[in-house]
Motif scaffolding. Structure first.
Motif, PDB file in Angstrom:
ATOM      1  N   SER A  74       5.023   7.556   0.720  1.00 47.42           N
ATOM      2  CA  SER A  74       5.508   6.467   1.573  1.00 47.42           C
ATOM      3  C   SER A  74       4.851   5.165   1.167  1.00 47.42           C
ATOM      4  O   SER A  74       3.823   5.143   0.478  1.00 47.42           O
ATOM      5  CB  SER A  74       5.246   6.764   3.057  1.00 47.42           C
ATOM      6  N   VAL A  75       5.455   4.049   1.613  1.00 48.23           N
ATOM      7  CA  VAL A  75       4.975   2.726   1.223  1.00 48.23           C
ATOM      8  C   VAL A  75       4.998   1.794   2.418  1.00 48.23           C
ATOM      9  O   VAL A  75       5.852   1.923   3.310  1.00 48.23           O
ATOM     10  CB  VAL A  75       5.847   2.145   0.078  1.00 48.23           C
ATOM     11  N   ARG A  76       4.066   0.863   2.425  1.00 48.67           N
ATOM     12  CA  ARG A  76       4.017  -0.173   3.459  1.00 48.67           C
ATOM     13  C   ARG A  76       3.817  -1.527   2.783  1.00 48.67           C
ATOM     14  O   ARG A  76       3.194  -1.625   1.729  1.00 48.67           O
ATOM     15  CB  ARG A  76       2.889   0.080   4.459  1.00 48.67           C
ATOM     16  N   GLU A  94      -2.634   8.900   4.104  1.00 45.89           N
ATOM     17  CA  GLU A  94      -3.777   8.008   3.913  1.00 45.89           C
ATOM     18  C   GLU A  94      -3.379   6.898   2.930  1.00 45.89           C
ATOM     19  O   GLU A  94      -3.180   7.145   1.746  1.00 45.89           O
ATOM     20  CB  GLU A  94      -4.981   8.781   3.378  1.00 45.89           C
ATOM     21  N   TYR A  95      -3.309   5.676   3.425  1.00 42.40           N
ATOM     22  CA  TYR A  95      -2.827   4.554   2.609  1.00 42.40           C
ATOM     23  C   TYR A  95      -3.950   3.904   1.816  1.00 42.40           C
ATOM     24  O   TYR A  95      -5.076   3.763   2.305  1.00 42.40           O
ATOM     25  CB  TYR A  95      -2.148   3.508   3.491  1.00 42.40           C
ATOM     26  N   ARG A 118       7.320  -0.631   6.989  1.00 37.38           N
ATOM     27  CA  ARG A 118       6.744   0.641   6.553  1.00 37.38           C
ATOM     28  C   ARG A 118       7.898   1.633   6.400  1.00 37.38           C
ATOM     29  O   ARG A 118       8.782   1.722   7.259  1.00 37.38           O
ATOM     30  CB  ARG A 118       5.693   1.164   7.530  1.00 37.38           C
ATOM     31  N   SER A 163       0.853  -1.193   0.000  1.00 40.67           N
ATOM     32  CA  SER A 163       0.000   0.000   0.000  1.00 40.67           C
ATOM     33  C   SER A 163       0.886   1.239   0.000  1.00 40.67           C
ATOM     34  O   SER A 163       2.034   1.201   0.456  1.00 40.67           O
ATOM     35  CB  SER A 163      -0.935   0.008   1.217  1.00 40.67           C
ATOM     36  N   ILE A 164       0.358   2.331  -0.552  1.00 47.91           N
ATOM     37  CA  ILE A 164       1.120   3.580  -0.608  1.00 47.91           C
ATOM     38  C   ILE A 164       0.244   4.733  -0.138  1.00 47.91           C
ATOM     39  O   ILE A 164      -0.989   4.629  -0.097  1.00 47.91           O
ATOM     40  CB  ILE A 164       1.663   3.876  -2.020  1.00 47.91           C
ATOM     41  N   ALA A 165       0.903   5.839   0.200  1.00 49.92           N
ATOM     42  CA  ALA A 165       0.192   7.034   0.669  1.00 49.92           C
ATOM     43  C   ALA A 165       0.859   8.276   0.103  1.00 49.92           C
ATOM     44  O   ALA A 165       2.047   8.282  -0.226  1.00 49.92           O
ATOM     45  CB  ALA A 165       0.186   7.084   2.194  1.00 49.92           C
ATOM     46  N   PRO A 178       3.054   9.815  -4.739  1.00 46.49           N
ATOM     47  CA  PRO A 178       3.291   8.914  -3.587  1.00 46.49           C
ATOM     48  C   PRO A 178       4.426   9.407  -2.697  1.00 46.49           C
ATOM     49  O   PRO A 178       5.420   9.962  -3.178  1.00 46.49           O
ATOM     50  CB  PRO A 178       3.637   7.586  -4.247  1.00 46.49           C
ATOM     51  N   TRP A 211       1.367  -4.729   6.123  1.00 53.54           N
ATOM     52  CA  TRP A 211       1.069  -3.954   7.331  1.00 53.54           C
ATOM     53  C   TRP A 211      -0.343  -4.256   7.848  1.00 53.54           C
ATOM     54  O   TRP A 211      -1.203  -3.399   7.968  1.00 53.54           O
ATOM     55  CB  TRP A 211       1.249  -2.463   7.051  1.00 53.54           C
TER      56      TRP A 211
END
Length: 484
Positions: A450-452, A425-426, A475, A418-420, A448, A455
């Protein structure tokens, strides 16, 4: 002289003579069938009469010492070579003890809670398990390698044993109650090293980490790298030192190669994260200090997916477990530590005790082979997040421990990424392998940030390396990374 006075004098005489002529007593960990650690000085110790001369003879060595005023003594044998020869150790003082059938090889201590304690006898559904490596036969009934020795540390039975019968071969009745993770670690390591293996299991179901740490070591306030002080760790209601005093301290200073640790579920149920990271750090450093070796390997298991959010005792979320995984992984900053990831080794997230213990043991042995024994050709971890960079509307992620290459276990698109954007907000992301990197994107995120990955407590991703080892959840916006 009255009868009462006669009885008092008689009992005083027996107490006095038993003190003067006390026989040599050995801790329970020293006994027949034990394995001594190769290539290190080997500690042999016990008690006897104060001022008594004690000698220890083994493998051509003959060393002696004088007990102190409390009757304690210790002798360090010179480093030994691995040997399958069943030899005797002769310990002499006013009495003589002969320990038989002793081998020399590699010795590991495995500890933790129920998933480490999980005994070999629990394999009633052995043949139905299909994930990870699968043993070719049921070791509980067919194990016959007398060069793997086991010692089961039971907290109420660690007093000195005059029969010296704590160790046994890992087979038959002795294997039934022993740690499955510990046994399969030893079995796989034996096949890699071809030397005797000794395993000590000290684990208690349901135990938190605090009972495994000496009480005085927990009484401090962790200081983060930005100067902020965390709440004082102390006992936190966890019976600090309870199992350390009864199960770990009686083993010190038995010479070891290293430690295996599989624990955390009980602390995760409390919603812990950074505080657990400091407790684990305290345990690692204090055990190493106890054994007077700051370089002792310490390898631990990242606990399996489970629906902690369903707990009714404390409000937990689907991110409680990933945050705990992150706290465990922070201790990889300590030297000679490593992590076994097992996100793929459970059939359902309602099972707190996944049955694939042979694969957990094997993965720990891969780590030991690579890091403790220098077999660098052995791939011992799945992909580990290294860095990310934004390229237009995508994020490019680089990994270490890529092995022979990155792949999808089932050939489908990679799952649980997932990314935000800058708002944090992911949203689920599309993830594609490109060489040894992964490119992630989403039409919902134009820029984008950040990335998880993985998670969520239910995350059992298909992202692995070609050696079949799963990627480690992460994360990129880890708030503790630069502070721990």
């Amino acid at each position: 002289m009255t009868l009462k006075k006669n009885l008092f004098l008689l009992s005083a005489f027996f107490l006095f003579t038993s003190t003067i002529f006390a026989e040599i007593t050995l801790p329970k960990i020293l006994g027949h069938n034990m394995v001594l650690q190769q290539k290190k000085k080997v500690a042999i110790w016990g008690t006897a009469t104060a001022g008594e001369k004690i000698s220890v003879a083994f493998a051509g060595q003959n060393k002696s010492t004088i007990t102190d005023k409390s009757g304690n003594w210790m002798i360090n044998l010179n480093p030994l070579k691995a040997s399958f020869e069943a030899r005797e150790m002769i310990i002499k003082g006013k009495n003589t003890i002969v320990l038989k059938n002793i081998l020399v090889g590699e010795v590991w201590l495995c500890s933790g809670q129920s998933n480490m304690e999980y005994a070999m006898r629990k394999y009633s559904n052995y043949e139905t398990k299909t994930k990870g490596y699968h043993p070719p036969e049921d070791d509980l009934t067919k194990a016959n390698n007398t060069n793997i020795r086991i010692f089961l540390d039971r907290r109420k039975y660690m007093d000195p044993d005059p029969e010296h019968l704590g160790w046994d071969a890992a087979m038959g009745r002795s294997l039934v109650d022993f740690s499955a993770v510990g046994y399969y670690f030893a079995k796989d390591l034996y096949n890699k090293l071809h030397v005797p293996i000794g395993m000590i299991s000290a684990a208690v179901p349901g135990s938190r980490i605090e009972p495994w740490i000496q009480s005085s070591k927990l009484d401090f306030e962790p200081k983060l790298k930005n100067g902020k002080m965390l709440n004082k760790l102390n006992n936190d209601g966890g019976d600090s030192g309870k199992f350390y005093d009864t199960m770990i301290q009686p083993l010190i200073p038995y010479t070891l190669k290293g430690f295996l640790w599989y624990q955390g579920e009980s602390n995760c149920f409390l919603g812990e994260n950074i505080s657990y990271a400091y407790k684990l750090k305290t345990l690692i450093e204090s055990w190493r200090n106890d054994w007077k070796d700051k370089k002792l390997p310490f390898y631990f298991v990242q606990i399996a997916p489970y629906n902690y959010s369903a707990s009714k005792d404390k409000p937990l979320t689907t991110e409680t477990l990933p945050k705990f995984w992150e706290a465990q992984a922070l201790n990889l900053k300590l030297k000679n530590t490593a992590l076994a990831t097992i996100t793929d080794l459970t059939d359902t997230i309602t099972e707190l005790h996944p049955g694939y213990k042979w694969e957990v043991g094997r993965r720990l042995s891969l780590i030991a082979a690579n890091k403790a024994y220098g077999q660098k050709n052995v791939v011992c971890s799945g992909p580990v997040f290294q860095k990310m960079k934004t390229v237009n509307n995508t994020i490019e992620i680089s990994f270490s421990n890529t092995g022979s290459g990155l792949v999808s276990r089932d050939g489908k698109s990679l799952s649980w990424f997932s990314i935000a954007g800058a708002d944090g907000e992911y949203v689920p992301a599309k993830a594609e392998i490109k060489g040894n990197t992964v490119i992630v994107s989403s039409p919902e995120i134009a820029h984008p940030y950040s990335v998880r990955f993985g998670w969520n407590e239910a995350a059992q991703s298909n992202f692995i390396n070609k050696e079949g080892l799963p990627a480690v959840p992460f994360r990129s916006d880890n708030p503790w990374k630069k502070l721990f």
